[in-house]
Write a protein that holds these residues in place. Sequence first.
Motif, short mmCIF file in Angstrom:
data_model
loop_
_atom_site.label_atom_id
_atom_site.label_comp_id
_atom_site.label_asym_id
_atom_site.label_seq_id
_atom_site.Cartn_x
_atom_site.Cartn_y
_atom_site.Cartn_z
N THR A 129 9.14 -11.53 -1.64
CA THR A 129 9.23 -10.20 -1.06
C THR A 129 8.78 -9.17 -2.09
O THR A 129 9.31 -9.14 -3.20
CB THR A 129 10.66 -9.88 -0.61
OG1 THR A 129 11.10 -10.86 0.34
CG2 THR A 129 10.72 -8.51 0.04
N ILE A 130 7.83 -8.35 -1.69
CA ILE A 130 7.37 -7.28 -2.58
C ILE A 130 8.06 -5.98 -2.18
O ILE A 130 8.28 -5.71 -0.99
CB ILE A 130 5.83 -7.13 -2.51
CG1 ILE A 130 5.32 -6.18 -3.59
CG2 ILE A 130 5.37 -6.69 -1.12
CD1 ILE A 130 3.81 -6.17 -3.74
N SER A 131 8.43 -5.21 -3.19
CA SER A 131 9.04 -3.92 -2.94
C SER A 131 8.46 -2.91 -3.93
O SER A 131 8.08 -3.27 -5.05
CB SER A 131 10.56 -3.99 -3.06
OG SER A 131 10.95 -4.44 -4.34
N ARG A 132 8.43 -1.68 -3.51
CA ARG A 132 7.75 -0.67 -4.31
C ARG A 132 8.55 0.62 -4.28
O ARG A 132 9.12 0.99 -3.27
CB ARG A 132 6.35 -0.44 -3.74
CG ARG A 132 5.51 0.60 -4.44
CD ARG A 132 4.13 0.61 -3.84
NE ARG A 132 3.38 1.79 -4.22
CZ ARG A 132 2.16 2.07 -3.83
NH1 ARG A 132 1.53 1.21 -3.03
NH2 ARG A 132 1.55 3.16 -4.20
N ASP A 133 8.60 1.28 -5.43
CA ASP A 133 9.23 2.58 -5.54
C ASP A 133 8.13 3.57 -5.91
O ASP A 133 7.70 3.63 -7.06
CB ASP A 133 10.33 2.56 -6.60
CG ASP A 133 11.13 3.85 -6.65
OD1 ASP A 133 10.56 4.92 -6.35
OD2 ASP A 133 12.30 3.80 -7.00
N ASN A 134 7.67 4.32 -4.94
CA ASN A 134 6.56 5.24 -5.17
C ASN A 134 6.93 6.35 -6.15
O ASN A 134 6.08 6.82 -6.91
CB ASN A 134 6.08 5.85 -3.86
CG ASN A 134 5.42 4.83 -2.96
OD1 ASN A 134 4.78 3.89 -3.43
ND2 ASN A 134 5.59 4.98 -1.66
N THR B 250 0.84 -1.20 0.00
CA THR B 250 0.00 0.00 0.00
C THR B 250 0.87 1.25 0.00
O THR B 250 2.08 1.20 0.25
CB THR B 250 -0.91 0.04 1.23
OG1 THR B 250 -0.10 0.25 2.39
CG2 THR B 250 -1.69 -1.26 1.37
N SER B 251 0.24 2.36 -0.26
CA SER B 251 0.98 3.62 -0.29
C SER B 251 1.53 3.98 1.08
O SER B 251 2.51 4.72 1.18
CB SER B 251 0.07 4.75 -0.80
OG SER B 251 -1.07 4.87 0.05
#
Length: 121
Positions: free
Chosen positions: A68-73, A52-53
């Motif tokens: 593993t999830i990773s996010r670059d906003n 989520t944000s």
Amino acid sequence: QVQLVESGGGLVQAGGSLRLSCAASGSIFSINAMGWYRQAPGKQRELVAVSTSGGSTNYADSVKGRFTISRDNAKNTVSLQMNGLSPEDTAVYYCAATLWTRPGSRRTDYWGQGTQVTVSS
């Protein structure tokens, strides 16, 4: 319009690793959540992992401790590192995003075209 483009699928032996990536582009005001779903032959599409944000993550029980999830906003990208793959992980993996295209717009779900992950025994 909004596009989600996935990359990184392929064929791997059991116990191996793959990394999936997804980039969202187009008319995007703000993204709430980005994540990954998968659909195996003859089965319903299921959630794999979501980010989520606010930075929280959620995983399917079957992948906890392995994926593993990773996010670059800033870049509107999300990745899924998959370790310890088993044949049961074989599926088409879809990137998904819940987002607003402009201020005041309805929050809408968007999907990528899917990428095949095949794990051989």
